[in-house]
Scaffold this motif. Structure first.
Motif, PDB file in Angstrom:
ATOM      1  N   VAL A  85       0.651  -1.076  -0.566  1.00  0.00           N
ATOM      2  CA  VAL A  85       0.242  -0.122   0.016  1.00  0.00           C
ATOM      3  C   VAL A  85       0.969   1.155  -0.276  1.00  0.00           C
ATOM      4  O   VAL A  85       1.267   1.540   1.400  1.00  0.00           O
ATOM      5  CB  VAL A  85      -1.236  -0.227   1.367  1.00  0.00           C
ATOM      6  CG1 VAL A  85      -1.817   1.023   1.192  1.00  0.00           C
ATOM      7  CG2 VAL A  85      -1.753  -1.136   1.446  1.00  0.00           C
ATOM      8  N   CYS A  86       0.465   2.207  -0.821  1.00  0.00           N
ATOM      9  CA  CYS A  86       1.243   3.152  -1.023  1.00  0.00           C
ATOM     10  C   CYS A  86       1.183   3.970  -0.022  1.00  0.00           C
ATOM     11  O   CYS A  86      -0.339   4.211   0.093  1.00  0.00           O
ATOM     12  CB  CYS A  86       1.185   4.202  -2.309  1.00  0.00           C
ATOM     13  SG  CYS A  86       1.595   5.442  -2.145  1.00  0.00           S
ATOM     14  N   THR A  87       1.462   4.732   0.726  1.00  0.00           N
ATOM     15  CA  THR A  87       1.166   6.032   1.850  1.00  0.00           C
ATOM     16  C   THR A  87       1.926   7.177   1.762  1.00  0.00           C
ATOM     17  O   THR A  87       1.973   7.748   2.350  1.00  0.00           O
ATOM     18  CB  THR A  87       1.793   5.420   3.476  1.00  0.00           C
ATOM     19  OG1 THR A  87       3.181   4.694   3.283  1.00  0.00           O
ATOM     20  CG2 THR A  87       0.558   4.131   3.856  1.00  0.00           C
ATOM     21  N   ALA A  90      -0.205  11.809  -1.734  1.00  0.00           N
ATOM     22  CA  ALA A  90      -1.375  11.919  -2.572  1.00  0.00           C
ATOM     23  C   ALA A  90      -1.757  10.609  -2.316  1.00  0.00           C
ATOM     24  O   ALA A  90      -3.030  11.020  -1.970  1.00  0.00           O
ATOM     25  CB  ALA A  90      -0.941  11.649  -3.914  1.00  0.00           C
ATOM     26  N   CYS A  91      -1.335   9.959  -1.953  1.00  0.00           N
ATOM     27  CA  CYS A  91      -2.235   8.165  -0.698  1.00  0.00           C
ATOM     28  C   CYS A  91      -2.813   8.459  -0.500  1.00  0.00           C
ATOM     29  O   CYS A  91      -4.196   8.450   0.665  1.00  0.00           O
ATOM     30  CB  CYS A  91      -1.672   6.858  -0.943  1.00  0.00           C
ATOM     31  SG  CYS A  91      -1.627   6.716  -3.140  1.00  0.00           S
ATOM     32  N   SER A  92      -1.973   8.906   1.100  1.00  0.00           N
ATOM     33  CA  SER A  92      -2.383   9.018   2.334  1.00  0.00           C
ATOM     34  C   SER A  92      -3.131  10.396   2.274  1.00  0.00           C
ATOM     35  O   SER A  92      -4.058  10.559   3.326  1.00  0.00           O
ATOM     36  CB  SER A  92      -0.416   9.960   3.139  1.00  0.00           C
ATOM     37  OG  SER A  92      -1.113  10.870   3.885  1.00  0.00           O
ATOM     38  N   GLU A 126       6.642   3.335  -0.748  1.00  0.00           N
ATOM     39  CA  GLU A 126       6.345   4.854  -1.151  1.00  0.00           C
ATOM     40  C   GLU A 126       5.794   4.925  -2.363  1.00  0.00           C
ATOM     41  O   GLU A 126       5.870   4.076  -2.782  1.00  0.00           O
ATOM     42  CB  GLU A 126       7.782   5.305  -0.921  1.00  0.00           C
ATOM     43  CG  GLU A 126       9.106   5.034   0.157  1.00  0.00           C
ATOM     44  CD  GLU A 126       8.498   6.262   1.204  1.00  0.00           C
ATOM     45  OE1 GLU A 126       7.722   7.201   0.970  1.00  0.00           O
ATOM     46  OE2 GLU A 126       8.579   5.842   2.505  1.00  0.00           O
ATOM     47  N   CYS A 127       6.098   6.079  -2.849  1.00  0.00           N
ATOM     48  CA  CYS A 127       4.997   6.519  -3.500  1.00  0.00           C
ATOM     49  C   CYS A 127       5.340   5.715  -5.363  1.00  0.00           C
ATOM     50  O   CYS A 127       6.209   4.901  -6.357  1.00  0.00           O
ATOM     51  CB  CYS A 127       5.347   7.805  -4.521  1.00  0.00           C
ATOM     52  SG  CYS A 127       4.921   8.143  -6.015  1.00  0.00           S
ATOM     53  N   LEU A 128       3.771   4.937  -5.647  1.00  0.00           N
ATOM     54  CA  LEU A 128       4.710   3.516  -6.594  1.00  0.00           C
ATOM     55  C   LEU A 128       3.978   4.464  -7.888  1.00  0.00           C
ATOM     56  O   LEU A 128       3.575   3.540  -8.748  1.00  0.00           O
ATOM     57  CB  LEU A 128       3.691   2.381  -6.518  1.00  0.00           C
ATOM     58  CG  LEU A 128       2.831   2.306  -5.199  1.00  0.00           C
ATOM     59  CD1 LEU A 128       1.555   0.649  -4.286  1.00  0.00           C
ATOM     60  CD2 LEU A 128       4.528   0.633  -5.117  1.00  0.00           C
ATOM     61  N   GLY A 129       3.713   5.501  -7.383  1.00  0.00           N
ATOM     62  CA  GLY A 129       4.034   6.362  -8.889  1.00  0.00           C
ATOM     63  C   GLY A 129       2.560   6.116 -10.096  1.00  0.00           C
ATOM     64  O   GLY A 129       2.381   6.565 -11.213  1.00  0.00           O
ATOM     65  N   SER A 130       1.681   6.236  -9.163  1.00  0.00           N
ATOM     66  CA  SER A 130      -0.076   6.505 -10.065  1.00  0.00           C
ATOM     67  C   SER A 130      -0.618   7.343  -9.141  1.00  0.00           C
ATOM     68  O   SER A 130      -1.627   7.170  -8.897  1.00  0.00           O
ATOM     69  CB  SER A 130      -0.398   5.207  -9.953  1.00  0.00           C
ATOM     70  OG  SER A 130      -1.140   5.045 -10.352  1.00  0.00           O
ATOM     71  N   CYS A 131      -0.106   8.775  -8.617  1.00  0.00           N
ATOM     72  CA  CYS A 131      -0.637   9.241  -7.529  1.00  0.00           C
ATOM     73  C   CYS A 131      -2.042   9.556  -8.249  1.00  0.00           C
ATOM     74  O   CYS A 131      -2.591  10.314  -7.004  1.00  0.00           O
ATOM     75  CB  CYS A 131       0.338  10.912  -7.140  1.00  0.00           C
ATOM     76  SG  CYS A 131       2.179  10.300  -7.027  1.00  0.00           S
ATOM     77  N   GLY A 132      -1.732  10.025  -9.522  1.00  0.00           N
ATOM     78  CA  GLY A 132      -2.905  10.397  -9.888  1.00  0.00           C
ATOM     79  C   GLY A 132      -4.745  10.060  -9.994  1.00  0.00           C
ATOM     80  O   GLY A 132      -5.979  10.108  -9.646  1.00  0.00           O
TER      81      GLY A 132
HETATM   82  S1  FES Z   1       1.781   8.826  -3.272  1.00  0.00           S
HETATM   83 FE1  FES Z   1       0.344   6.771  -4.073  1.00  0.00          FE
HETATM   84  S2  FES Z   1       0.806   6.369  -5.476  1.00  0.00           S
HETATM   85 FE2  FES Z   1       2.400   8.392  -5.455  1.00  0.00          FE
END
Ligand code: FES
Length: 166
Positions: A85-87, A90-92, A126-132
């Motif tokens: 899980v990306c935390t 953006a995901c947070s 960390e960021c999975l590169g799909s923040c949108g």
């Molecule tokens: S912050 Fe979650 S995919 Fe970038």
């Protein structure tokens, strides 16, 4: 596994030979080789690093750098389904903490743990590169985006009964 001689299966070795012909330099094959190693051995430890370095003819330090940089390369054996899980930001902002709580409750484990049946491992990354399309998680190599309670339940169910695309 550490300390015991290990080797790639003939299929994986053939794939490595193919990749070494396709890519311009052996160092470009490090990540694909590590991914193959994860599917063969379940995790990347010191023996795997040395095996990949030897097979590609590159310094073990280069393989180790790659192995420790990419969170999708587990360093400990995970369950059959590794949920990451990306935390990150953006995901947070869009509820990844809630996603983690749902998963922990449904799986009966804390982040970093593996279920007793060996089916699921849960990790924060960390960021999975799909923040949108946050909040986002991966199950093995598959992305799941815009998560909510319903979709999380469906994904878990798909893993348990084999109806998911994974
Ligand atoms: S912050 Fe979650 S995919 Fe970038």
């Amino acid at each position: 596994m550490q300390g015991m001689p290990i080797g790639f299966s003939p299929e994986a070795d053939a794939e490595l030979a193919r990749l070494l012909k396709v890519y311009p330099v052996p160092s470009a094959v490090i990540i694909p080789a590590l991914r193959l190693a994860v599917s063969e051995f379940g995790a990347v430890n010191g023996d795997v690093v040395n095996l990949v370095a030897e097979r590609l003819g590159v310094p073990a330090s280069d393989v180790l750098s790659a192995a420790t940089f990419y969170t999708m390369l587990p360093r400990e054996k995970t369950g059959r389904y590794h949920i990451q899980v990306c935390t990150n930001t953006a995901c947070s902002l869009l509820g990844s903490e809630h996603v983690v709580k749902i998963l922990e409750a449904r799986l009966g484990i804390q982040c970093g743990g593996t279920t007793a049946d060996g089916l699921f491992t849960l990790s924060e990354v960390e960021c999975l590169g799909s923040c949108g399309s946050a909040p986002v998680m991966m199950v093995n190599e598959w992305y799941f985006e815009n998560l909510d309670q319903k979709s999380i339940e469906e994904i878990l169910e798909g893993c348990r009964n084999g109806t998911g695309p994974y």
